[in-house]
Design a protein around this motif. Structure first.
Motif, short mmCIF file in Angstrom:
data_model
loop_
_atom_site.label_atom_id
_atom_site.label_comp_id
_atom_site.label_asym_id
_atom_site.label_seq_id
_atom_site.Cartn_x
_atom_site.Cartn_y
_atom_site.Cartn_z
N UNK A 96 -69.87 26.25 7.79
CA UNK A 96 -70.07 26.79 9.31
C UNK A 96 -69.43 25.77 10.24
N UNK A 97 -69.21 25.91 11.43
CA UNK A 97 -68.58 25.21 12.58
C UNK A 97 -69.80 24.98 13.65
N UNK A 98 -69.91 23.79 14.33
CA UNK A 98 -70.93 23.82 15.20
C UNK A 98 -70.16 23.08 16.58
N UNK A 99 -70.28 23.63 17.49
CA UNK A 99 -69.70 22.88 18.67
C UNK A 99 -70.94 23.10 19.96
N UNK A 100 -72.01 22.16 19.61
CA UNK A 100 -72.96 22.07 20.49
C UNK A 100 -73.12 20.73 21.22
N UNK A 101 -74.03 20.63 22.09
CA UNK A 101 -74.19 19.38 22.82
C UNK A 101 -74.34 18.24 21.81
N UNK A 102 -75.27 18.32 20.92
CA UNK A 102 -75.60 17.40 19.92
C UNK A 102 -74.87 17.22 18.64
N UNK A 103 -73.89 18.28 18.24
CA UNK A 103 -73.50 18.43 17.01
C UNK A 103 -71.91 19.04 17.36
N UNK A 104 -70.80 18.38 16.86
CA UNK A 104 -69.47 18.88 16.68
C UNK A 104 -68.97 18.78 15.46
N UNK A 105 -68.68 19.85 14.57
CA UNK A 105 -67.86 19.71 13.37
C UNK A 105 -68.29 20.74 12.43
N UNK A 106 -67.73 20.59 11.24
CA UNK A 106 -68.19 21.42 10.07
C UNK A 106 -69.40 21.10 9.52
N UNK A 107 -69.99 22.09 9.01
CA UNK A 107 -71.34 21.77 8.06
C UNK A 107 -71.23 22.50 6.75
N UNK A 108 -71.57 21.90 5.60
CA UNK A 108 -71.55 22.64 4.51
C UNK A 108 -73.11 22.83 3.68
N UNK A 109 -73.60 24.22 3.68
CA UNK A 109 -75.02 23.99 3.18
C UNK A 109 -74.90 24.60 1.91
N UNK A 110 -75.50 23.91 0.93
CA UNK A 110 -75.30 24.16 -0.57
C UNK A 110 -76.81 24.38 -0.97
N UNK A 111 -77.10 25.81 -1.41
CA UNK A 111 -78.49 25.90 -1.95
C UNK A 111 -78.72 25.22 -3.38
N UNK A 112 -77.57 24.87 -3.77
CA UNK A 112 -77.85 24.25 -5.24
C UNK A 112 -78.48 22.84 -5.12
N UNK A 113 -77.98 22.16 -3.97
CA UNK A 113 -78.44 20.74 -3.72
C UNK A 113 -79.91 20.59 -4.01
N UNK A 114 -80.27 19.69 -4.82
CA UNK A 114 -81.65 19.44 -5.20
C UNK A 114 -82.13 18.13 -3.89
N UNK A 115 -81.41 17.37 -3.67
CA UNK A 115 -81.77 16.37 -2.52
C UNK A 115 -80.47 16.29 -1.75
N UNK A 116 -80.76 15.46 -0.44
CA UNK A 116 -79.78 15.15 0.17
C UNK A 116 -80.00 13.75 0.79
N UNK A 117 -78.97 12.89 1.08
CA UNK A 117 -79.13 11.64 1.86
C UNK A 117 -79.83 11.66 2.98
N UNK A 118 -80.20 10.76 3.57
CA UNK A 118 -80.90 10.78 4.96
C UNK A 118 -79.86 11.20 6.04
N UNK A 119 -78.68 10.63 5.75
CA UNK A 119 -77.76 11.18 6.91
C UNK A 119 -77.17 12.72 6.57
N UNK A 120 -77.45 13.06 5.60
CA UNK A 120 -77.03 14.50 5.07
C UNK A 120 -75.54 14.56 4.83
N UNK A 121 -74.86 13.64 4.43
CA UNK A 121 -73.41 13.49 4.00
C UNK A 121 -73.30 13.80 2.48
N UNK A 122 -74.26 13.48 1.55
CA UNK A 122 -74.07 13.64 0.26
C UNK A 122 -75.24 14.18 -0.50
N UNK A 123 -75.23 14.70 -1.45
CA UNK A 123 -76.33 15.49 -2.17
C UNK A 123 -76.41 15.21 -3.84
N UNK A 124 -77.63 15.61 -4.45
CA UNK A 124 -77.40 15.55 -5.89
C UNK A 124 -77.67 17.04 -6.41
N UNK A 125 -77.32 17.19 -7.66
CA UNK A 125 -77.74 18.47 -8.06
C UNK A 125 -78.78 18.39 -9.31
#
Length: 125
Positions: A96-125
């Motif tokens: 997806x792409x966001x162009x909001x006041x607090x967030x601009x850029x692409x996001x990737x939502x992965x339902x297979x990710x088991x955990x994500x890091x605090x900043x949300x830029x990496x994940x584990x399977x």
């Protein structure tokens, strides 16, 4: 998961492995137009090692594809390429792409990710 038919080379499957929102497709088309490349540009979606949780999603514009290693398809007028190894981790992903006041850029939502890091830029399977 989309119910559209996907053509991968000569093989047809029943569902697309990823979803690209219309907002994300529009932004990719805008960026690709600014590149003014003579060759067609593909949105390359891949998973690479890195980050504090082990894996990261990467989005790039790429002029080249490797017919042996890459699958290509089209969504909302955007040519997409995913290497076969990354495809193992990307089933059901939404870009997806966001162009909001607090967030601009692409996001990737992965339902297979088991955990994500605090900043949300990496994940584990």
């Amino acid at each position: 998961m989309s119910t559209e038919t996907l053509e991968l080379g000569t093989k047809t499957t029943q569902a697309l492995p990823i979803t690209l929102t219309e907002k994300a497709a529009s932004e990719v088309r805008r960026i690709a137009a600014e590149q003014a490349s003579e060759k067609p540009l593909y949105l390359r979606i891949r998973v690479v090692g890195g980050g504090c949780s082990g894996f990261q999603h990467k989005l790039d514009l790429d002029e080249t594809i490797n017919e042996k290693l890459d699958d290509t398809f089209e969504l909302h007028g955007v040519n997409i390429v995913i290497d076969k190894r990354s495809m193992l981790y990307l089933d059901g992903v939404t870009v997806d792409f966001h162009d909001d006041l607090n967030k601009r850029g692409f996001s990737v939502t992965n339902p297979s990710a088991k955990t994500t890091c605090g900043c949300g830029s990496s994940f584990s399977m």
